[in-house]
Motif scaffolding. Structure first.
Motif, PDB file in Angstrom:
ATOM      1  N   GLN A 236       0.828  -1.199   0.000  1.00  0.00           N
ATOM      2  CA  GLN A 236       0.000   0.000   0.000  1.00  0.00           C
ATOM      3  C   GLN A 236       0.864   1.252   0.000  1.00  0.00           C
ATOM      4  OE1 GLN A 236      -3.611   0.712   0.298  1.00  0.00           O
ATOM      5  NE2 GLN A 236      -2.753   2.739  -0.121  1.00  0.00           N
ATOM      6  N   TYR A 237       0.599   2.189  -0.913  1.00  0.00           N
ATOM      7  CA  TYR A 237       1.268   3.488  -0.877  1.00  0.00           C
ATOM      8  C   TYR A 237       0.759   4.273   0.320  1.00  0.00           C
ATOM      9  CZ  TYR A 237       2.082   8.436  -1.863  1.00  0.00           C
ATOM     10  OH  TYR A 237       2.427   9.758  -1.756  1.00  0.00           O
ATOM     11  N   LEU A 238       1.685   4.877   1.069  1.00  0.00           N
ATOM     12  CA  LEU A 238       1.350   5.755   2.188  1.00  0.00           C
ATOM     13  C   LEU A 238       1.985   7.119   1.931  1.00  0.00           C
ATOM     14  CD1 LEU A 238       1.984   3.305   5.185  1.00  0.00           C
ATOM     15  CD2 LEU A 238      -0.212   3.904   4.134  1.00  0.00           C
ATOM     16  N   GLN A 239       1.205   8.152   1.943  1.00  0.00           N
ATOM     17  CA  GLN A 239       1.689   9.501   1.647  1.00  0.00           C
ATOM     18  C   GLN A 239       2.635   9.971   2.759  1.00  0.00           C
ATOM     19  OE1 GLN A 239      -1.369  12.505   1.662  1.00  0.00           O
ATOM     20  NE2 GLN A 239      -0.216  13.884   0.338  1.00  0.00           N
ATOM     21  N   PRO A 240       3.922  10.198   2.448  1.00  0.00           N
ATOM     22  CA  PRO A 240       4.869  10.559   3.506  1.00  0.00           C
ATOM     23  C   PRO A 240       4.693  11.977   4.040  1.00  0.00           C
ATOM     24  CG  PRO A 240       5.971  10.471   1.375  1.00  0.00           C
ATOM     25  CD  PRO A 240       4.591   9.965   1.152  1.00  0.00           C
ATOM     26  N   THR A 241       4.322  12.940   3.173  1.00  0.00           N
ATOM     27  CA  THR A 241       4.086  14.321   3.600  1.00  0.00           C
ATOM     28  C   THR A 241       2.950  14.888   2.754  1.00  0.00           C
ATOM     29  OG1 THR A 241       5.461  15.537   2.009  1.00  0.00           O
ATOM     30  CG2 THR A 241       6.598  14.538   3.910  1.00  0.00           C
ATOM     31  N   PRO A 242       2.358  15.998   3.177  1.00  0.00           N
ATOM     32  CA  PRO A 242       1.297  16.622   2.370  1.00  0.00           C
ATOM     33  C   PRO A 242       1.760  17.068   0.990  1.00  0.00           C
ATOM     34  CG  PRO A 242       1.231  17.446   4.621  1.00  0.00           C
ATOM     35  CD  PRO A 242       2.506  16.663   4.489  1.00  0.00           C
ATOM     36  N   ASN A 243       3.066  17.163   0.775  1.00  0.00           N
ATOM     37  CA  ASN A 243       3.592  17.594  -0.521  1.00  0.00           C
ATOM     38  C   ASN A 243       3.718  16.453  -1.526  1.00  0.00           C
ATOM     39  OD1 ASN A 243       3.921  20.306   0.289  1.00  0.00           O
ATOM     40  ND2 ASN A 243       5.821  19.774   1.345  1.00  0.00           N
ATOM     41  N   HIS A 244       3.491  15.231  -1.074  1.00  0.00           N
ATOM     42  CA  HIS A 244       3.588  14.077  -1.959  1.00  0.00           C
ATOM     43  C   HIS A 244       2.214  13.688  -2.491  1.00  0.00           C
ATOM     44  CE1 HIS A 244       7.494  13.821   0.073  1.00  0.00           C
ATOM     45  NE2 HIS A 244       7.886  13.071  -0.956  1.00  0.00           N
ATOM     46  N   LEU A 245       2.197  12.738  -3.426  1.00  0.00           N
ATOM     47  CA  LEU A 245       0.946  12.276  -4.007  1.00  0.00           C
ATOM     48  C   LEU A 245      -0.030  11.853  -2.918  1.00  0.00           C
ATOM     49  CD1 LEU A 245       2.102   9.943  -6.928  1.00  0.00           C
ATOM     50  CD2 LEU A 245       0.835  12.079  -7.187  1.00  0.00           C
ATOM     51  N   PRO A 246      -1.297  12.239  -3.039  1.00  0.00           N
ATOM     52  CA  PRO A 246      -2.284  11.785  -2.057  1.00  0.00           C
ATOM     53  C   PRO A 246      -2.629  10.310  -2.281  1.00  0.00           C
ATOM     54  CG  PRO A 246      -3.369  13.012  -3.795  1.00  0.00           C
ATOM     55  CD  PRO A 246      -1.892  13.125  -4.063  1.00  0.00           C
ATOM     56  N   VAL A 247      -3.083   9.662  -1.233  1.00  0.00           N
ATOM     57  CA  VAL A 247      -3.582   8.296  -1.358  1.00  0.00           C
ATOM     58  C   VAL A 247      -4.973   8.358  -1.976  1.00  0.00           C
ATOM     59  CG1 VAL A 247      -4.273   6.207  -0.109  1.00  0.00           C
ATOM     60  CG2 VAL A 247      -2.254   7.506   0.641  1.00  0.00           C
ATOM     61  N   GLU A 248      -5.159   7.653  -3.092  1.00  0.00           N
ATOM     62  CA  GLU A 248      -6.461   7.623  -3.752  1.00  0.00           C
ATOM     63  C   GLU A 248      -7.414   6.645  -3.063  1.00  0.00           C
ATOM     64  OE1 GLU A 248      -7.448   9.559  -6.197  1.00  0.00           O
ATOM     65  OE2 GLU A 248      -5.509  10.557  -6.440  1.00  0.00           O
ATOM     66  N   ARG A 249      -6.864   5.555  -2.550  1.00  0.00           N
ATOM     67  CA  ARG A 249      -7.671   4.595  -1.809  1.00  0.00           C
ATOM     68  C   ARG A 249      -6.777   3.677  -1.000  1.00  0.00           C
ATOM     69  NH1 ARG A 249      -8.960  -0.859  -4.188  1.00  0.00           N
ATOM     70  NH2 ARG A 249      -7.410  -1.228  -5.827  1.00  0.00           N
ATOM     71  N   TYR A 250      -7.336   3.119   0.072  1.00  0.00           N
ATOM     72  CA  TYR A 250      -6.644   2.110   0.857  1.00  0.00           C
ATOM     73  C   TYR A 250      -7.170   0.747   0.440  1.00  0.00           C
ATOM     74  CZ  TYR A 250      -4.672   5.765   3.788  1.00  0.00           C
ATOM     75  OH  TYR A 250      -3.971   6.855   4.232  1.00  0.00           O
ATOM     76  N   VAL A 251      -6.256  -0.084  -0.015  1.00  0.00           N
ATOM     77  CA  VAL A 251      -6.622  -1.384  -0.568  1.00  0.00           C
ATOM     78  C   VAL A 251      -6.816  -2.385   0.566  1.00  0.00           C
ATOM     79  CG1 VAL A 251      -5.886  -3.242  -2.118  1.00  0.00           C
ATOM     80  CG2 VAL A 251      -5.316  -0.845  -2.649  1.00  0.00           C
ATOM     81  N   HIS A 252      -7.941  -3.106   0.535  1.00  0.00           N
ATOM     82  CA  HIS A 252      -8.273  -4.047   1.602  1.00  0.00           C
ATOM     83  C   HIS A 252      -7.338  -5.259   1.565  1.00  0.00           C
ATOM     84  CE1 HIS A 252     -10.612  -6.939   3.984  1.00  0.00           C
ATOM     85  NE2 HIS A 252     -11.165  -5.881   4.547  1.00  0.00           N
ATOM     86  N   PRO A 253      -7.002  -5.822   2.727  1.00  0.00           N
ATOM     87  CA  PRO A 253      -6.145  -7.018   2.759  1.00  0.00           C
ATOM     88  C   PRO A 253      -6.647  -8.172   1.889  1.00  0.00           C
ATOM     89  CG  PRO A 253      -6.351  -6.107   4.963  1.00  0.00           C
ATOM     90  CD  PRO A 253      -7.277  -5.316   4.087  1.00  0.00           C
TER      91      PRO A 253
END
Length: 300
Positions: A236-253
């Motif tokens: 899962q991508y996690l946005q490291p700071t507000p300046n990085h790409l936003p998370v579009e969705r959290y993928v379910h396990p």
């Protein structure tokens, strides 16, 4: 709080991380600082740092801590590096020996300012670790060297146990997510690595949650298998700071589990797939699993 921060998606329960900063974690952090070494665990704000360091595993980041690229998902500092530390490989080897590692992962910042992208330092590091720890397997996670295949050969001639290069995302989103790196160039690197050293397993990684579709993920898997990539990690991508790409969705396990099954059906020797999976997560287990799959395949 900024508007951007207010719009960030709340993290689901399955992304909760257990913090454990005592014991081995504190010891390793002290050792890394004493030897002036960097780890991608810290620089990229990996969510598994507490678990991995508590288990005495770490991914060394060589060639400094300043990257010449500014990928929109990565927390590593960007800018223009000013030096090249040729004593670094020996310090990495000393640290690996002190940690008594069975499997060592070495990655780097992108060094587009160097003619070979730092390939020679990768080779020196592999050899230094092998000299001190002959039984330790060595995995390298390399940049694309801007398509310099002579640089790739320098690394492959040092014979790492695993050659890792991440495509990161699906074809449609590659230019949006990555800086300078190209989707097809990454595939070509993996293809050439296998061509240069057919017996060395290759590995790549996908991060989800930046806007990809299911069919595009499967297409990326097919692209990797077309160049005979052996190991795949999906996280899962996690946005490291507000300046990085936003998370579009959290993928379910459950979706990660389904993707693992899709990957295995396509012939990957090993697939590590889950919300907190990163390229080097459970790396030693990946090596063993891939080797077992190869042995099983050879016996049939």
């Amino acid at each position: 709080m900024s508007t951007r921060e207010k719009q960030r998606l709340p993290k689901p329960d399955w992304l909760r991380i257990r913090l454990a900063t005592e014991g081995n974690y504190a010891e390793l952090k002290t050792m890394m600082r004493a030897k002036t070494l960097h780890t991608v665990c810290e620089e990229a704000r990996c969510p598994n740092i507490y678990e991995c360091w508590a288990n005495r595993t770490a991914t060394f980041m060589i060639l400094g801590d300043i990257c010449t690229r500014a990928c929109r998902f990565c927390a590593v500092k960007t800018g223009q590096p000013t030096e090249l530390d040729l004593a670094e490989p020996e310090r990495v080897a000393e640290a690996a020996e002190q940690m008594m590692l069975r499997h060592c992962v070495v990655t780097s910042v992108a060094r587009d300012d160097l003619a070979d992208g730092g390939a020679q330092v990768f080779a020196m590091t592999i050899k230094a670790i092998r000299k001190r720890l002959p039984l330790c397997s060595v995995e390298v996670l390399i940049p694309d060297f801007m398509g310099n295949w002579d640089a790739l050969r320098t690394v492959m001639d040092a014979k790492p146990d695993i050659l890792n290069h991440n495509i990161e995302t699906v074809r449609r989103l590659s230019d949006k997510v990555r800086a300078k790196a190209k989707y097809d160039r990454s595939l070509e690197l993996l293809r050439r690595a296998k061509e240069m050293q057919p017996d060395i397993p290759t590995k790549s990684s996908l991060m989800l949650g930046v806007g990809e579709e299911w069919d595009e993920i499967l297409e990326a898997m097919d692209d990797l298998r077309a160049v005979d990539c052996d190991i795949l990690t999906i996280g899962q991508y996690l946005q490291p700071t507000p300046n990085h790409l936003p998370v579009e969705r959290y993928v379910h396990p459950d979706e990660f589990k389904a993707l693992k099954e899709e990957g295995l059906k396509r012939g990957f020797r090993h697939v590590e797939s889950g919300p907190l999976v990163r390229s080097s997560y459970h790396a030693h287990e990946q090596v063993q699993s891939a080797a077992a799959a190869l042995t099983h395949s050879a016996g049939n």
